[in-house]
Scaffold this motif. Structure first.
Motif, PDB file in Angstrom:
ATOM      1  N   ARG A  30       0.505  -0.933   0.529  1.00  0.00           N
ATOM      2  CA  ARG A  30      -0.144  -0.006  -0.124  1.00  0.00           C
ATOM      3  C   ARG A  30       0.614   1.343   0.175  1.00  0.00           C
ATOM      4  NH1 ARG A  30      -4.417  -2.249   4.542  1.00  0.00           N
ATOM      5  NH2 ARG A  30      -4.609  -3.706   3.508  1.00  0.00           N
ATOM      6  N   TRP A  31       1.895   0.663   0.371  1.00  0.00           N
ATOM      7  CA  TRP A  31       2.375   2.254   0.577  1.00  0.00           C
ATOM      8  C   TRP A  31       4.569   2.455  -0.343  1.00  0.00           C
ATOM      9  CZ3 TRP A  31      -0.031   1.119   4.908  1.00  0.00           C
ATOM     10  CH2 TRP A  31      -0.783   1.408   5.017  1.00  0.00           C
ATOM     11  N   ALA A  32       4.871   3.502  -0.803  1.00  0.00           N
ATOM     12  CA  ALA A  32       6.367   3.099  -1.440  1.00  0.00           C
ATOM     13  C   ALA A  32       6.825   3.248   0.369  1.00  0.00           C
ATOM     14  CB  ALA A  32       6.741   3.752  -2.041  1.00  0.00           C
ATOM     15  N   LEU A  33       7.738   2.752   0.978  1.00  0.00           N
ATOM     16  CA  LEU A  33       8.776   2.692   2.418  1.00  0.00           C
ATOM     17  C   LEU A  33       9.893   2.790   1.836  1.00  0.00           C
ATOM     18  CD1 LEU A  33       6.866  -0.905   4.149  1.00  0.00           C
ATOM     19  CD2 LEU A  33       6.737   1.234   3.941  1.00  0.00           C
ATOM     20  N   PRO A  34      10.351   3.758   2.565  1.00  0.00           N
ATOM     21  CA  PRO A  34      11.169   4.032   2.473  1.00  0.00           C
ATOM     22  C   PRO A  34      12.642   2.333   2.800  1.00  0.00           C
ATOM     23  CG  PRO A  34      11.014   5.148   4.859  1.00  0.00           C
ATOM     24  CD  PRO A  34       9.823   4.112   4.038  1.00  0.00           C
ATOM     25  N   ALA A  35      14.032   2.910   2.497  1.00  0.00           N
ATOM     26  CA  ALA A  35      15.093   1.510   2.853  1.00  0.00           C
ATOM     27  C   ALA A  35      15.915   2.273   4.416  1.00  0.00           C
ATOM     28  CB  ALA A  35      16.337   1.427   2.298  1.00  0.00           C
ATOM     29  N   ARG A  36      15.629   1.970   5.559  1.00  0.00           N
ATOM     30  CA  ARG A  36      16.031   2.121   6.251  1.00  0.00           C
ATOM     31  C   ARG A  36      17.717   1.220   6.825  1.00  0.00           C
ATOM     32  NH1 ARG A  36      12.454   4.336  10.098  1.00  0.00           N
ATOM     33  NH2 ARG A  36      13.764   3.072  11.706  1.00  0.00           N
ATOM     34  N   VAL A  37      18.397   2.535   6.845  1.00  0.00           N
ATOM     35  CA  VAL A  37      19.753   2.023   7.643  1.00  0.00           C
ATOM     36  C   VAL A  37      20.310   2.034   9.123  1.00  0.00           C
ATOM     37  CG1 VAL A  37      22.352   2.600   6.389  1.00  0.00           C
ATOM     38  CG2 VAL A  37      20.247   3.105   5.405  1.00  0.00           C
ATOM     39  N   PHE A  38      21.161   0.873   9.233  1.00  0.00           N
ATOM     40  CA  PHE A  38      21.091   1.146  10.672  1.00  0.00           C
ATOM     41  C   PHE A  38      22.923   0.633  10.582  1.00  0.00           C
ATOM     42  CE2 PHE A  38      16.618  -0.632  10.275  1.00  0.00           C
ATOM     43  CZ  PHE A  38      16.430  -0.221  11.098  1.00  0.00           C
ATOM     44  N   ALA A  39      23.132   1.281  11.623  1.00  0.00           N
ATOM     45  CA  ALA A  39      24.628   1.456  12.065  1.00  0.00           C
ATOM     46  C   ALA A  39      24.879   0.012  12.677  1.00  0.00           C
ATOM     47  CB  ALA A  39      25.001   1.992  13.352  1.00  0.00           C
ATOM     48  N   ARG A  40      26.272  -0.276  13.123  1.00  0.00           N
ATOM     49  CA  ARG A  40      27.121  -1.815  13.679  1.00  0.00           C
ATOM     50  C   ARG A  40      26.075  -1.597  15.016  1.00  0.00           C
ATOM     51  NH1 ARG A  40      33.355  -2.860  14.946  1.00  0.00           N
ATOM     52  NH2 ARG A  40      33.254  -3.311  12.785  1.00  0.00           N
ATOM     53  N   PRO A  41      26.094  -2.947  15.773  1.00  0.00           N
ATOM     54  CA  PRO A  41      25.514  -3.098  17.045  1.00  0.00           C
ATOM     55  C   PRO A  41      26.341  -3.141  18.367  1.00  0.00           C
ATOM     56  CG  PRO A  41      25.118  -4.678  15.793  1.00  0.00           C
ATOM     57  CD  PRO A  41      25.571  -3.982  14.742  1.00  0.00           C
ATOM     58  N   LEU A  42      26.061  -2.193  18.920  1.00  0.00           N
ATOM     59  CA  LEU A  42      27.654  -2.337  20.208  1.00  0.00           C
ATOM     60  C   LEU A  42      27.623  -4.021  20.656  1.00  0.00           C
ATOM     61  CD1 LEU A  42      29.120  -1.110  21.769  1.00  0.00           C
ATOM     62  CD2 LEU A  42      27.848   0.031  23.689  1.00  0.00           C
ATOM     63  N   GLU A  43      28.019  -4.778  19.950  1.00  0.00           N
ATOM     64  CA  GLU A  43      27.954  -6.386  21.603  1.00  0.00           C
ATOM     65  C   GLU A  43      29.109  -5.788  22.739  1.00  0.00           C
ATOM     66  OE1 GLU A  43      30.140  -8.297  19.098  1.00  0.00           O
ATOM     67  OE2 GLU A  43      28.235  -8.556  17.227  1.00  0.00           O
TER      68      GLU A  43
END
Length: 748
Positions: A30-43
């Motif tokens: 139903r919607w054009a959805l933006p790509a979402r960018v995530f950083a490296r997770p803290l381990e």
């Protein structure tokens, strides 16, 4: 009568057309959805170099509240331990559940992780959202299922906007009458009679034009929509479609992104007063904007809470307590435009190799990038503080810079800055500024020579005098040392440590320009290089990212790693689409690289970068300064035990700056590294290397050698008169009179 029948027939045909429009657009995506960018997770794990302050900073960036950790997204510090209630997150390879974790610290590292179930070997925090690639409509939304929406928000929304939602069939005559009566009493339009279904139709299918025909179309489509879809599906669509605010030219839609926009937290973590605020804003987000109009927003929120109490959904005491709370709207949000523009530019360029632009902008991809928020923050802080200081001191208001940092073990780009203002979204100098690299090219000359141990070692003597090189075109090239300082006879180590041009060219002519070009290609330089002697002094134009690739190969011991900014990509539902694994290829002899890296440590200890010893005591870095003709470019490239970083400074018009590598770029580099947890460099000594002592220096710190000094050489490649450490005593006083030994003493 025929006219009426014709009108009804036309209306029926129009209704059929509207029905087709509804079904075609409302089914599927139903919607054009933006790509979402995530950083490296803290381990987090036992032994990780992390103290409470740095973990607290990371949690603050993620929007955690420092409070009694009774719900997801909260933490508290209790002496040498932290109680963290994490959020769940779906990674590309696993799902991290929300849980309450006791993190115990021992000084500057984690001593243990425990939950109620026992010891926890590894904890991955949810990654920081760092940006997105948005549809042509510039709409930003994050989809939620109805069962993920807090019931208090649904109740507040229906109370304010459509109490009869579950009783009407798209249009509510009762709501229209109630709104008309309220408008007549007020003498103005104060209340609307549109149902949630009508509002959804207007926002999703139509324009906001105030015409009778548009209202009639809206009513017809609302009835048709409820004919095909159930109430919960319509309500879910409304919650994901509703407009809630603006960030620059980008509009924010849906309750999920609205919560992040105003409160910096997921919708499920908001309390009753915050949820009431979200519902209250639906009527007029600009008018009730809590940042610009806090009094209006507070009054509207309190009305929503009072109505909830009147309906028995809150007790009077609960409503009063929620009304007394401040709005608690965050000043800044992770949704802010151009938060990390230079790094996102790198991500986009790497993604475009595999995904068309329309997929990047419309399919809701979830991109797990390599950016480390702590390293990025250090790079940005150094660029801002040192950049401003140097620009002011040198009276260079247009001074520019770029910086790149990468993980030595993986080749992942940890940070990237493309402008002195890290938030500038424009020309990305880290990727696009091709500048001469100056002395940063010199290690390739020395590496080429040291790959011939039968001819060269760190103690080999070089001619450091004025010279004239005859070029194939008949002209002469006369390389000059900085300050016209010539030493005559110097060691190979001294020539590199002090960045001596004449000695470097003398060495390069012995090994040959073609061999040096081959070494540069092995280091990762992919551009066509001119086969001229000036290449040995950096007469080659590279970007900061390309220089980072060169020095990453050195830092990795001769193994070339592919620089990558992306770890994995999934679709909007979390299904893995692609991964970008570690790519390693041995390109250079580890022994030769070890010798060069040992010399690069001497650059930082006693050579052109010796100021690093004062700024970064005990870290034991390796690096190289670079300055081009007339001080147009200032460079520094270096590495610690885990990070390689490159900094460039100069003017976009290629004008003179008066900056050397040590007085410009190195200051930014040192500031950045100094903000990170110390990771001293300890070079891994490959097989086939031995440490020797003898009458010919110079000497390097070596615990395994008598007196604590020696030089590393290939087995069988020791200079004349030298012997392996441990087989004889340290050099005699007579030997100390050697010129190279005098040079060593002078450095101290």
């Amino acid at each position: 009568m025929p006219l009426i029948l014709t009108g009804l027939a036309g209306l029926a045909l129009y209704a059929v057309h509207l029905d087709q429009v509804i079904r075609q657009k409302f089914e599927g995506q139903r919607w054009a959805l933006p790509a979402r960018v995530f950083a490296r997770p803290l381990e987090l794990y036992t032994g990780a170099a992390l103290n409470p302050r740095r973990l607290s900073e990371a949690l603050d960036r993620l929007g955690y509240t420092r409070d009694e950790p009774i719900g997801a997204g909260s933490y508290n510090i209790r002496g040498t331990r932290m109680i963290v209630y994490t959020r769940g997150f779906q990674f590309w390879d696993s799902v991290e559940p929300p849980r309450k974790v006791n993190v115990q610290f021992d000084g500057q590292q984690i001593a243990g992780l425990h939950t109620d179930e026992g010891e926890l070997p590894l904890l991955r925090l949810e990654p920081e959202f760092i940006g997105g690639f948005y549809p042509a409509s510039n709409e930003d939304r994050l989809l939620l299922r109805l069962d993920e929406v807090p019931q208090a928000l649904v109740q507040a929304l229906l109370t304010l906007e459509d109490r009869d939602f579950y009783r009407h069939h798209g249009v509510s005559m009762r709501a229209i009458a109630r709104a008309l009566w309220a408008d007549l009493r007020a003498g103005a339009v104060v209340q609307g009679g549109s149902t949630l279904t009508q509002q959804l139709v207007k926002n999703y299918f139509l324009t906001a034009d105030r015409t009778v025909w548009r209202k009639l179309t809206e009513a017809m489509m609302a009835v048709l929509l409820e004919t095909h879809y159930d109430k919960n599906e319509i309500l879910e669509a409304y919650l994901n479609e509703v407009f809630l605010g603006q960030i620059g030219t980008r509009s924010v839609h849906g309750m999920a992104q609205g919560a992040m926009l105003y409160f910096g937290r997921p919708l499920g973590e908001l309390d009753a007063s915050q949820l009431a605020m979200m519902a209250a804003m639906v009527q007029a987000p600009s008018y009730y904007d809590p940042r610009r109009h806090p009094q209006r927003a507070t009054a509207r929120r309190n009305l929503a809470l009072r109505l909830l109490a009147e309906q028995g959904l809150l007790t009077p005491d609960q409503a009063a307590a929620e009304q007394a709370k401040p709005l608690r709207v965050v000043k800044r949000t992770a949704l802010t435009l151009a938060r990390y523009p230079a790094f996102l530019d790198l991500v986009r360029r790497q993604l475009q190799r595999d995904y068309p632009e329309d997929v990047l902008r419309n399919e809701g991809l979830r991109i797990f990038a390599s950016m480390d928020p702590a390293v990025q923050a250090a790079a940005e802080a150094a660029a801002t503080s040192q950049g401003e200081q140097i620009a002011a001191q040198r009276r260079l208001p247009k001074l520019q810079m770029a910086a790149v940092a990468a993980d030595i073990a993986t080749g992942e780009v940890l940070a990237l800055v493309g402008d002195r203002d890290p938030r500038f979204d424009g020309y990305n100098r880290a990727l696009d500024a091709r500048r001469q690299i100056g002395s940063l090219a010199k290690p390739a000359v020395y590496l080429t020579a040291l790959e011939q141990p039968e001819r060269f070692n760190l103690a080999s003597r070089l001619d450091d005098r004025r010279m004239s090189v005859r070029l194939p075109n008949g002209q002469s090239w006369r390389p000059r040392n900085s300050g016209d300082d010539y030493r005559g006879d110097v060691s190979l180590l001294q020539a590199l440590a002090e960045s001596r041009n004449s000695a470097t060219v003398a060495l390069g002519l012995q090994v040959g320009v073609p061999a040096v070009l081959k070494t540069l290609r092995s280091l990762g330089v992919g551009r066509e290089l001119p086969a001229v002697p000036a290449v040995m002094l950096g007469a080659v134009e590279l970007t900061p990212l390309e220089v980072t690739r060169m020095y990453l190969t050195l830092a990795a011991g001769g193994f070339r790693l592919h620089l990558r900014a992306i770890h994995a990509v999934t679709d909007k539902d979390g299904k893995p689409l692609a991964s970008y694994p570690l790519s390693v290829e041995q390109k250079l002899d580890p022994g030769s690289v070890f010798l060069v890296n040992t010399a690069l440590q001497e650059v930082a200890r006693n050579g052109t970068a010796r100021a690093l010893g004062r700024v970064l005591p005990g870290i034991n870095v390796a690096g190289k300064t670079g300055t081009t003709n007339d001080s147009r470019d200032s460079w520094f490239a270096g590495f610690t035990g885990n990070t390689v970083a490159v900094v460039w400074m100069g003017l976009d018009d290629n004008g003179e700056t008066g900056l050397y590598g040590a007085s410009g770029a190195m200051r930014v580099w040192a500031d950045m590294i100094g903000r990170l947890p110390a990771s001293p460099l300890t070079l891994a000594e490959p097989q086939g290397i031995q440490w020797v002592q003898g009458p010919k220096g110079p000497w390097l710190p070596a615990a395994q050698c008598p007196g604590g000094f020696g030089i590393p050489v290939f087995d069988g490649g020791a200079p004349p008169g030298a012997v392996p450490c441990g087989s004889r005593s340290a050099p005699s006083p007579e030997e100390e009179d050697d010129e190279s030994w005098r040079w060593f003493r002078k450095l101290f």
